[in-house]
Scaffold this motif. Sequence first.
Motif, short mmCIF file in Angstrom:
data_model
loop_
_atom_site.label_atom_id
_atom_site.label_comp_id
_atom_site.label_asym_id
_atom_site.label_seq_id
_atom_site.Cartn_x
_atom_site.Cartn_y
_atom_site.Cartn_z
N GLU A 22 0.83 -1.21 0.00
CA GLU A 22 0.00 0.00 0.00
C GLU A 22 0.86 1.25 0.00
O GLU A 22 0.58 2.21 -0.71
N ARG A 23 1.89 1.25 0.80
CA ARG A 23 2.79 2.40 0.94
C ARG A 23 3.42 2.76 -0.40
O ARG A 23 3.67 3.93 -0.69
N SER A 24 3.70 1.74 -1.22
CA SER A 24 4.35 1.97 -2.52
C SER A 24 3.36 1.94 -3.68
O SER A 24 3.77 1.84 -4.84
N LEU A 25 2.07 2.05 -3.38
CA LEU A 25 1.00 2.16 -4.38
C LEU A 25 1.02 1.00 -5.38
O LEU A 25 0.81 1.20 -6.58
N GLN A 26 1.25 -0.20 -4.88
CA GLN A 26 1.23 -1.37 -5.75
C GLN A 26 -0.18 -1.95 -5.81
O GLN A 26 -1.11 -1.45 -5.20
N SER A 27 -0.31 -3.01 -6.57
CA SER A 27 -1.61 -3.58 -6.92
C SER A 27 -2.51 -3.82 -5.71
O SER A 27 -2.13 -4.47 -4.74
N ARG A 89 13.70 -4.28 1.23
CA ARG A 89 14.86 -3.75 0.50
C ARG A 89 14.43 -2.70 -0.52
O ARG A 89 15.05 -1.65 -0.66
N GLU A 90 13.35 -2.99 -1.24
CA GLU A 90 12.99 -2.16 -2.38
C GLU A 90 12.16 -0.93 -2.00
O GLU A 90 12.35 0.15 -2.58
N VAL A 91 11.26 -1.07 -1.03
CA VAL A 91 10.34 0.04 -0.74
C VAL A 91 10.19 0.33 0.75
O VAL A 91 9.35 1.14 1.14
N GLY A 92 10.98 -0.31 1.58
CA GLY A 92 10.81 -0.14 3.01
C GLY A 92 11.59 1.02 3.62
O GLY A 92 11.42 1.33 4.80
N GLY A 93 12.44 1.66 2.82
CA GLY A 93 13.27 2.75 3.33
C GLY A 93 12.55 4.08 3.30
O GLY A 93 11.35 4.16 3.04
N PRO A 94 13.30 5.18 3.57
CA PRO A 94 12.70 6.52 3.56
C PRO A 94 12.04 6.82 2.20
O PRO A 94 12.55 6.47 1.14
N ALA A 308 -5.84 3.45 2.42
CA ALA A 308 -5.40 2.13 2.86
C ALA A 308 -4.41 2.33 3.99
O ALA A 308 -3.76 3.38 4.08
N PRO A 309 -4.26 1.35 4.89
CA PRO A 309 -3.39 1.53 6.04
C PRO A 309 -1.96 1.95 5.71
O PRO A 309 -1.40 2.85 6.36
N GLY A 310 -1.36 1.31 4.72
CA GLY A 310 0.03 1.64 4.38
C GLY A 310 0.21 3.06 3.90
O GLY A 310 1.30 3.64 4.01
N GLN A 311 -0.86 3.66 3.37
CA GLN A 311 -0.78 5.03 2.88
C GLN A 311 -0.74 6.05 4.01
O GLN A 311 -0.40 7.21 3.80
N LEU A 312 -1.07 5.63 5.23
CA LEU A 312 -0.96 6.52 6.37
C LEU A 312 0.50 6.90 6.66
O LEU A 312 0.75 7.80 7.46
#
Length: 353
Positions: A22-27, A89-94, A308-312
């Motif tokens: 969700e944070r990285s706007l994936q499917s 690794r790919e999307v968990g950083g700043p 979505a939660p990750g977008q928070l």
Amino acid sequence: MSSSPSPRDPVADLRRIAFLLERSLQSSYKVKAFRGASTAIAVLPAGRLEEAVARNELTALKGVGDSTAKVITASLRGEEPEYLARLEREVGGPLVEGGDTLRAALRGDLHCHSDWSDGGSPIEDMAVTALELGHEYTALTDHSPRLTVARGLTAERLRRQLDVVARLNEQLAPFRLLTGIEVDILDDGSLDQEEDLLAELDVVVASVHSKLQMEPAAMTRRMVAAVSNPHVDILGHCTGRYVTTNTRTGKPRAESRFDAEKVFSACVEHGVAVEINSRPERLDPPRRLLRQAVEAGCIFSVDTDAHAPGQLDWQPYGCARGEECGVTADRVVSAWALDDLLAWTADHTSRPA
């Protein structure tokens, strides 16, 4: 003698994967798979999950597919699932450079959506994730009725939602889920909800969602009329633009045109905050207008507009742009203590001491 690794929590690993997607706007399809599996296995009787793994029957469980089964199996072995490790690794950083000082000052988020309108998750999931992110409060601002494409809330549904929020707050205290709405600004500047009901809410975000390309003078009158309404606390995503592809239409969207000087002056006059919308597709207002709002003396709210939660976790996008344009924490209402925030929403004149 070596011992085997302790099991991880497969529910937590599945939720973390969904959060990062969700944070990285994936499917959204992938998100639903991982959130659905986490919900499904969380209610299983003790030992049932381990039994299904031992018998190689995980995918026979309702809500569990091949990808989620691999995650569950690795977690129960005490291993970090490969899918999760790759996402970290790919999307968990700043998300972005800058904005750290402003982000550290924020206490909450005043614009998010649940599956009561066009969000993808239940109210409880949004609230719990906000709490996990360290928020002291978050405003639930589902859409108003005219926005039928977003399943906007009628007055009756909104009143039912207030009861749900009240019960949830009893469970999550001292965290506070604020009652709210993202109310449509209609063509004439009036608001798409009953005035008495708007008066009951903690936070009212007013946004334009229709006829975004109307003639500039008419749009200016429309926006000024809305922020002049005493129930409006925040002017949401003021230009309505999409800087990247709109997930619904498949196209970017141009800014609405209006007299920014008049609109921001009206916000200052009526004590209404200008939203710094942190959605990466919006990033609204544009920098030139954000600087103009700073110079006009506006106050601000750095919000995610999360669906979505990750977008928070998107507030760093808004914080970086805010700091770059001269926004300081004392002018950001979502950095205020809860009592100060609610005193301001009540009269639009109160400020922290």
